[in-house]
Design a protein around this motif. Structure first.
Motif, mmCIF file in Angstrom:
data_model
loop_
_atom_site.group_PDB
_atom_site.id
_atom_site.type_symbol
_atom_site.label_atom_id
_atom_site.label_comp_id
_atom_site.label_asym_id
_atom_site.label_seq_id
_atom_site.Cartn_x
_atom_site.Cartn_y
_atom_site.Cartn_z
ATOM 1 N N TYR A 85 -60.080 -19.378 -5.307
ATOM 2 C CA TYR A 85 -58.861 -18.833 -4.651
ATOM 3 C C TYR A 85 -59.058 -18.688 -3.244
ATOM 4 C CZ TYR A 85 -56.650 -17.008 -9.213
ATOM 5 O OH TYR A 85 -56.253 -16.885 -10.395
ATOM 6 N N GLN A 139 -57.580 -16.783 0.341
ATOM 7 C CA GLN A 139 -56.775 -16.041 1.081
ATOM 8 C C GLN A 139 -56.682 -16.315 2.392
ATOM 9 O OE1 GLN A 139 -57.621 -11.690 0.460
ATOM 10 N NE2 GLN A 139 -55.415 -11.300 0.014
ATOM 11 N N LYS A 155 -53.195 -12.978 4.220
ATOM 12 C CA LYS A 155 -53.175 -12.135 3.216
ATOM 13 C C LYS A 155 -52.551 -12.804 1.926
ATOM 14 C CE LYS A 155 -55.764 -9.041 5.495
ATOM 15 N NZ LYS A 155 -57.519 -9.017 5.445
ATOM 16 N N PHE A 156 -52.220 -14.157 2.037
ATOM 17 C CA PHE A 156 -51.620 -14.888 0.983
ATOM 18 C C PHE A 156 -52.669 -15.266 -0.077
ATOM 19 C CE2 PHE A 156 -48.516 -16.154 -1.773
ATOM 20 C CZ PHE A 156 -48.261 -17.340 -1.907
ATOM 21 N N LEU A 157 -52.700 -14.839 -1.229
ATOM 22 C CA LEU A 157 -53.790 -15.202 -2.248
ATOM 23 C C LEU A 157 -53.232 -16.401 -2.781
ATOM 24 C CD1 LEU A 157 -56.662 -14.469 -2.648
ATOM 25 C CD2 LEU A 157 -55.802 -13.000 -4.404
ATOM 26 N N ILE A 164 -54.188 -19.857 -5.737
ATOM 27 C CA ILE A 164 -55.248 -20.557 -6.771
ATOM 28 C C ILE A 164 -55.541 -21.906 -6.147
ATOM 29 C CG2 ILE A 164 -53.280 -21.327 -8.184
ATOM 30 C CD1 ILE A 164 -56.657 -20.533 -9.513
ATOM 31 N N PHE A 189 -62.108 -16.742 -2.498
ATOM 32 C CA PHE A 189 -62.741 -15.931 -3.594
ATOM 33 C C PHE A 189 -62.958 -16.787 -4.662
ATOM 34 C CE2 PHE A 189 -62.165 -11.541 -2.204
ATOM 35 C CZ PHE A 189 -61.487 -11.724 -1.143
ATOM 36 N N PRO A 213 -66.785 -11.161 -4.429
ATOM 37 C CA PRO A 213 -66.816 -10.199 -3.027
ATOM 38 C C PRO A 213 -66.059 -11.310 -2.085
ATOM 39 C CG PRO A 213 -68.827 -10.931 -3.471
ATOM 40 C CD PRO A 213 -68.161 -11.447 -4.691
ATOM 41 N N GLN A 266 -56.169 -4.999 -4.792
ATOM 42 C CA GLN A 266 -57.136 -5.458 -4.122
ATOM 43 C C GLN A 266 -57.624 -4.339 -3.133
ATOM 44 O OE1 GLN A 266 -56.300 -9.232 -1.669
ATOM 45 N NE2 GLN A 266 -58.454 -9.496 -1.382
ATOM 46 N N SER A 269 -61.037 -5.807 1.804
ATOM 47 C CA SER A 269 -62.495 -6.589 2.063
ATOM 48 C C SER A 269 -63.106 -6.742 0.777
ATOM 49 C CB SER A 269 -63.272 -5.951 2.780
ATOM 50 O OG SER A 269 -62.902 -5.992 4.109
ATOM 51 N N GLN A 270 -62.635 -6.651 -0.396
ATOM 52 C CA GLN A 270 -62.904 -6.661 -1.774
ATOM 53 C C GLN A 270 -62.124 -7.980 -2.562
ATOM 54 O OE1 GLN A 270 -63.976 -3.364 -3.900
ATOM 55 N NE2 GLN A 270 -64.539 -2.165 -2.416
ATOM 56 N N GLY A 271 -62.551 -8.426 -3.567
ATOM 57 C CA GLY A 271 -61.941 -9.218 -4.467
ATOM 58 C C GLY A 271 -60.886 -8.534 -5.407
ATOM 59 N N TYR A 322 -50.779 -5.898 -6.585
ATOM 60 C CA TYR A 322 -49.909 -6.766 -7.034
ATOM 61 C C TYR A 322 -49.405 -6.973 -8.381
ATOM 62 C CZ TYR A 322 -52.586 -8.970 -2.928
ATOM 63 O OH TYR A 322 -52.894 -9.315 -1.645
ATOM 64 N N LYS A 327 -54.142 -19.770 -14.030
ATOM 65 C CA LYS A 327 -53.776 -19.474 -12.693
ATOM 66 C C LYS A 327 -53.176 -18.058 -12.608
ATOM 67 C CE LYS A 327 -49.743 -22.208 -11.597
ATOM 68 N NZ LYS A 327 -49.407 -23.416 -10.958
ATOM 69 N N LEU A 328 -53.376 -17.475 -11.503
ATOM 70 C CA LEU A 328 -52.557 -16.144 -11.236
ATOM 71 C C LEU A 328 -51.814 -16.600 -9.955
ATOM 72 C CD1 LEU A 328 -55.271 -13.302 -11.775
ATOM 73 C CD2 LEU A 328 -53.070 -13.619 -13.072
ATOM 74 N N PHE A 362 -50.092 -14.783 -6.956
ATOM 75 C CA PHE A 362 -50.085 -13.621 -6.166
ATOM 76 C C PHE A 362 -48.899 -13.558 -5.368
ATOM 77 C CE2 PHE A 362 -53.844 -11.192 -7.226
ATOM 78 C CZ PHE A 362 -54.526 -12.260 -7.965
ATOM 79 N N GLY A 363 -48.056 -12.509 -5.223
ATOM 80 C CA GLY A 363 -47.029 -12.246 -3.987
ATOM 81 C C GLY A 363 -47.806 -11.819 -2.968
ATOM 82 N N GLN A 364 -46.570 -10.706 -2.289
ATOM 83 C CA GLN A 364 -47.208 -10.241 -1.188
ATOM 84 C C GLN A 364 -47.592 -8.684 -1.527
ATOM 85 O OE1 GLN A 364 -47.563 -11.303 1.945
ATOM 86 N NE2 GLN A 364 -47.107 -13.269 1.245
#
Lengths: 113, 113
Positions: A35, A37, A41-43, A45, A90, A106, B38, B41-43, B87, B100-101, B103-105
């Motif tokens: 993934y 980011q 901060k938009f994550l 795949i 990630f 991480p 999240q 600073s972590q996954g 999220y 796949k996931l 993610f939004g905001q």
């Protein structure tokens, strides 16, 4: 023991260079993911692999080439780095492609100057 | 996958319940509701998921309305360590989407002393 590990944690490089990020999971999972980011901060795949086979390539430029030497590893090689590649990357894994829970590493913060 | 709408930020007092809402009015009958968080600073970290019924685990409870158009994640006794971006994700079974996931905001939850 770290379940999903990535190296390096930080990577600073210049435009045009080629770099690799390594990912390893010790959970015995079949499926692994990358993934990205971005700075907002938009994550999103990028890739998913199941039993070393590519399942998803989410319209990622072909400068990005994932490689899975075995089920426990999914490395990401990036050619001709661009400023827009700066992001946190990630790695994640799940038991199978159908599993509900993904375990994330991480992250690797890539800065392209 | 159905889109989700979450408030961008929320505050919660330490020790109180944190109730994080999510709207998913276009959810289909075969789509599940997942929650990840999240911490800075972590996954991302899996929290919980559900289809129709309310679910509870050691981390949180998930309440899904009868029409399934919205849900609420409940952290029963929020601690400072629960400060994170939460999220809400709706999707069909993982294997159908290559795992796949999307993610939004998310909602940035701040737990305050």
């Amino acid at each position: 023991d770290t379940a999903v590990s990535q190296t390096p944690k930080y990577l600073v490089t210049q435009m045009g260079n080629d770099k690799s990020i390594k990912c390893e999971q010790n959970l015995g999972h079949d499926t692994m993911y990358w993934y990205k980011q971005d700075s907002k901060k938009f994550l999103k795949i990028m890739f998913s692999y199941n039993n070393k086979e590519l399942i998803i390539n989410e319209t990622v430029p072909n400068r990005f080439s994932p490689k899975s030497p075995d089920k426990a590893h999914l490395n990401l090689h990036i050619n001709s780095l661009e400023l827009g590649d700066s992001a946190v990357y990630f790695c994640a894994s799940s038991q199978t492609l159908g599993s509900d829970e993904q375990y994330f590493g991480p992250g690797t913060r890539l800065t392209v100057t | 996958d159905a889109k989700t709408t979450q408030p961008p930020s929320m505050d919660c007092a330490e020790g109180r319940a944190a109730n994080l809402p999510c709207n998913h009015s276009t959810i289909s009958g075969n789509e599940y509701v997942y929650w990840y968080r999240q911490i800075h600073s972590q996954g991302p970290q899996y929290i919980i998921h559900g289809l129709k019924n309310n679910e509870t685990n050691e981390m949180a409870s998930l309440i899904i309305t009868e029409d399934r158009k919205s849900s609420t994640l409940i952290l029963p006794h929020a601690t400072l360590r629960d400060t994170a971006v939460y999220y809400c994700i709706v999707r069909v079974a993982m294997y159908n989407q290559g795992g796949k996931l999307i993610f939004g905001q998310g909602t940035e939850l701040s737990v305050k002393p």
